[in-house]
Design a protein around this motif. Structure first.
Motif, PDB file in Angstrom:
ATOM      1  N   LEU A 323      29.705 -14.691 -92.887  1.00  0.00           N
ATOM      2  CA  LEU A 323      30.264 -15.113 -91.598  1.00  0.00           C
ATOM      3  C   LEU A 323      31.448 -16.060 -91.766  1.00  0.00           C
ATOM      4  CD1 LEU A 323      27.075 -15.588 -89.388  1.00  0.00           C
ATOM      5  CD2 LEU A 323      28.774 -13.743 -89.296  1.00  0.00           C
ATOM      6  N   ARG A 324      31.359 -16.942 -92.780  1.00  0.00           N
ATOM      7  CA  ARG A 324      32.442 -17.922 -92.950  1.00  0.00           C
ATOM      8  C   ARG A 324      33.363 -17.569 -94.116  1.00  0.00           C
ATOM      9  NH1 ARG A 324      30.228 -23.551 -90.616  1.00  0.00           N
ATOM     10  NH2 ARG A 324      28.908 -22.608 -89.036  1.00  0.00           N
ATOM     11  N   TYR A 325      33.494 -16.281 -94.358  1.00  0.00           N
ATOM     12  CA  TYR A 325      34.351 -15.826 -95.459  1.00  0.00           C
ATOM     13  C   TYR A 325      35.810 -16.252 -95.224  1.00  0.00           C
ATOM     14  CZ  TYR A 325      37.447 -12.554 -97.891  1.00  0.00           C
ATOM     15  OH  TYR A 325      38.468 -12.008 -98.620  1.00  0.00           O
ATOM     16  N   PHE A 326      36.381 -16.853 -96.253  1.00  0.00           N
ATOM     17  CA  PHE A 326      37.787 -17.256 -96.212  1.00  0.00           C
ATOM     18  C   PHE A 326      38.456 -16.632 -97.442  1.00  0.00           C
ATOM     19  CE2 PHE A 326      41.569 -19.641 -96.090  1.00  0.00           C
ATOM     20  CZ  PHE A 326      41.655 -20.309 -94.867  1.00  0.00           C
ATOM     21  N   PRO A 327      39.459 -15.762 -97.262  1.00  0.00           N
ATOM     22  CA  PRO A 327      40.038 -15.060 -98.419  1.00  0.00           C
ATOM     23  C   PRO A 327      40.590 -16.018 -99.481  1.00  0.00           C
ATOM     24  CG  PRO A 327      40.805 -14.086 -96.372  1.00  0.00           C
ATOM     25  CD  PRO A 327      40.071 -15.347 -95.991  1.00  0.00           C
ATOM     26  N   THR A 328      40.370 -15.651-100.727  1.00  0.00           N
ATOM     27  CA  THR A 328      40.944 -16.417-101.836  1.00  0.00           C
ATOM     28  C   THR A 328      42.344 -15.846-102.131  1.00  0.00           C
ATOM     29  OG1 THR A 328      40.121 -14.855-103.463  1.00  0.00           O
ATOM     30  CG2 THR A 328      38.653 -16.676-102.888  1.00  0.00           C
ATOM     31  N   ASP A 329      43.083 -16.565-102.992  1.00  0.00           N
ATOM     32  CA  ASP A 329      44.400 -16.049-103.415  1.00  0.00           C
ATOM     33  C   ASP A 329      44.254 -14.646-103.996  1.00  0.00           C
ATOM     34  OD1 ASP A 329      45.425 -18.480-102.719  1.00  0.00           O
ATOM     35  OD2 ASP A 329      45.742 -19.189-104.772  1.00  0.00           O
TER      36      ASP A 329
END
Ligand SMILES: Nc1nc2c(ncn2[C@@H]2O[C@H](COP(=O)(O)OP(=O)(O)OP(=O)(O)O)[C@@H](O)[C@H]2O)c(=O)[nH]1
Ligand SMILES: [Mg+2]
Length: 522
Positions: A323-329
């Protein structure tokens, strides 16, 4: 003392200007001194202006603008290389955009799932609409995947999600859809398209990017498919300019604090309409599908190596669907968006003398129907980075299923090096996707089955890369419009940030040196 008359003052009297400049007939010696003094002063001022102009020009030349064009066929890694430039030279902007890439990553994931379902579907045997770049030309008879119907039902919500993501990425607030890009694409094959109606000041078309859309919707439980998606090259265009990023940016998604007391931030995960809820709900069946030995076996039979395809995220479903996925570089580097048109990015980069140099990097669409847009950029470019994905020796072009991707790269390379407009342009060659090449050779795919000229040489990484190095090098040697041009060749995996940063730095120095040399400043 009288100043002598300068010899070049004696002009022909037939020249009206000379007649005016002649000293008056009745000039007294005192008048003559005054006149010559005035002329001397005028010359001094004029010389000092000339000097100033010269030094300004020199200063301008000392901080030149460097223009780099990224060329190569579609999926060769041009946009990924551009992202590495951004990561090195504009990291804050790159990171500010990371959240926006979430939509693209979801779409890449959904598309991979769709490709698997298409491939293992019992209906697919009669399919004449499969992806030519990835689907084996002849269907192989094999075992039916036992749980296929369960997967199809459980993953049905992804069908609607794909359409929704495409709509979100297609800049719904753009009101005037105008077709600007390529002359001959099958426009009926593009759905939900918005094009930017503007033309850049130099007459070059506005940039747009497209997201490759799977050719078919997910097979529906009843086995029917949406007829509108039957067309061959269904793709969706999205502007590079702004709005697709805005739709998913942090500013939009973190809207308010939940309450003055808790100070809790409301994020996208609290928005029931956010796409994350669909991928989150489908995570388990997606994982089960990808891990299913029956599915793996069927994909092997079909020689379908999904893990080598663009925008591959199937090994990371749990993380990406959180749900709180934040893309990495790294996620952003792996995310796939097809470029349409030409996109310009500027970077201010200090050179060795700490002077700031303005770098303009142009990322172009590499598909065949995009290549006509390259030529207008040839006349004032300083350097070209040409990317050839050497892992693609067993693949066909998406736009022409009869054309081997590496053969296409050789032809394109020959056309670029022999182009007379590019005679004085530095060229750097990236033999790219070496990580995928290594994996492919390790899995037993033989180069000579696709390039008979390779003959009986060992099918290992060292020999295969040497072969490609020599082949691209000899095309340059034979056909280059500039026999003096020194060609630099790098083996790259442009998704690898550390190695690519070193290579980019090296390329930057070479380009600067070549540029200064061409300006006679060295
Ligand atoms: N594993 C691996 N993937 C790569 C490499 N280079 C690029 N990719 C991936 O390949 C896909 C295609 O790369 P892009 O940079 O979008 O290709 P492009 O040349 O810009 O393609 P067009 O825009 O269609 O012309 C992306 O998903 C990249 O992450 C590489 O060296 N190794
Ligand atoms: Mg691109």
């Amino acid at each position: 003392m009288l100043l002598p008359l300068e010899p070049n003052r004696r002009r022909s009297l037939s020249d009206p200007l000379s007649a005016v400049l002649q000293p008056p007939q009745n000039e007294t010696p005192a008048d003559r001194v005054r006149r010559l003094d005035a002329e001397f002063e005028a010359k001094r001022v004029s010389d000092s202006i000339d000097e100033m102009l010269k030094s300004e020009k020199k200063e301008k030349r000392m901080k030149p603008e460097v223009k780099i064009l990224l060329l190569g066929q579609s999926e060769s890694g041009k946009s990924t290389t551009l992202k590495q430039f951004q990561l090195m030279h504009a990291p804050a902007a790159f990171r500010a955009d990371r959240l926006a890439w979430r939509a693209v990553i979801y779409l890449n994931l959904v598309r991979s799932i769709r490709r698997i379902l298409d491939a293992i579907s019992p209906d697919t045997d009669q399919d004449d609409d499969a992806d030519p770049a990835t689907t084996p030309t002849r269907r192989t008879a094999g075992m039916r995947v036992a749980r296929f119907d369960q997967y199809r039902v459980a993953l049905e919500p992804l069908r609607e999600l794909e359409d929704r993501l495409i709509r979100m990425l297609s800049s719904p607030d753009e009101i005037e859809p105008v077709r600007v890009a390529p002359p001959k694409p099958d426009w009926n094959a593009y759905t939900t398209v918005n094009y930017h109606g503007t033309t850049a000041k130099n007459g070059r078309p506005s940039p747009v990017i497209t997201i490759p859309r799977s050719r078919k919707p997910l097979p529906s439980p009843g086995g029917s498919s949406n007829s509108s998606s039957k067309s061959k090259n269904a793709e969706v265009s999205v502007h590079t300019t702004s709005n697709w990023k805005k739709a998913f940016s942090l500013g939009n998604r973190l809207r308010s604090t939940k309450g003055a007391h808790t100070n809790e931030i409301e994020g996208w995960w609290d928005d029931p309409s956010d796409p994350v809820h669909v991928v989150h709900a489908c995570a388990q069946p997606m994982i089960a599908l990808w891990k299913d030995p029956g599915v793996k076996q069927r994909l092997r039979e079909l020689k379908l190596r999904i893990e080598e395809s663009s925008g591959f995220f199937l090994d990371e479903i749990s993380r990406i669907t959180a749900l709180r996925y934040f893309p990495t570089d790294q996620d952003v580097l792996k995310a796939r968006l097809k470029t349409l048109g030409v996109v310009e990015h500027s970077f201010s980069i200090p050179d060795t003398d700490r002077k700031t140099i303005e770098w303009k990097v142009y990322d172009v669409g590499g598909a065949r129907n995009q290549r006509a847009a390259w030529a207008p950029y040839f006349d004032d470019v300083n350097a070209i980075i040409f990317l050839a994905p050497i892992s693609a020796f067993d693949q066909m072009l998406a736009e022409d299923p009869r054309a081997n991707r590496l053969e296409d790269s050789f032809l394109l390379w020959k056309a670029v090096v022999s182009n007379r407009l590019l005679t004085n342009v530095s060229i750097v060659l990236f033999l790219n996707k070496i990580d995928l090449l290594q994996a492919k050779l390790n899995s037993g795919v033989r180069l000579r089955d696709h390039m008979p000229n390779y003959g009986d040489r060992p099918n290992d990484y060292e020999n295969v890369t040497k072969y490609f190095y020599n082949k691209f090098g000899s095309v340059h040697q034979e056909f280059s419009a500039n026999k003096e041009r020194e060609l630099r060749i790098h083996f790259t995996s442009v998704t690898d940030t550390r190695r690519t940063a070193t290579i980019i730095k090296n390329v930057r120095d070479i380009i600067i040196t070549a540029n200064l040399k061409s300006l006679n400043l060295m």
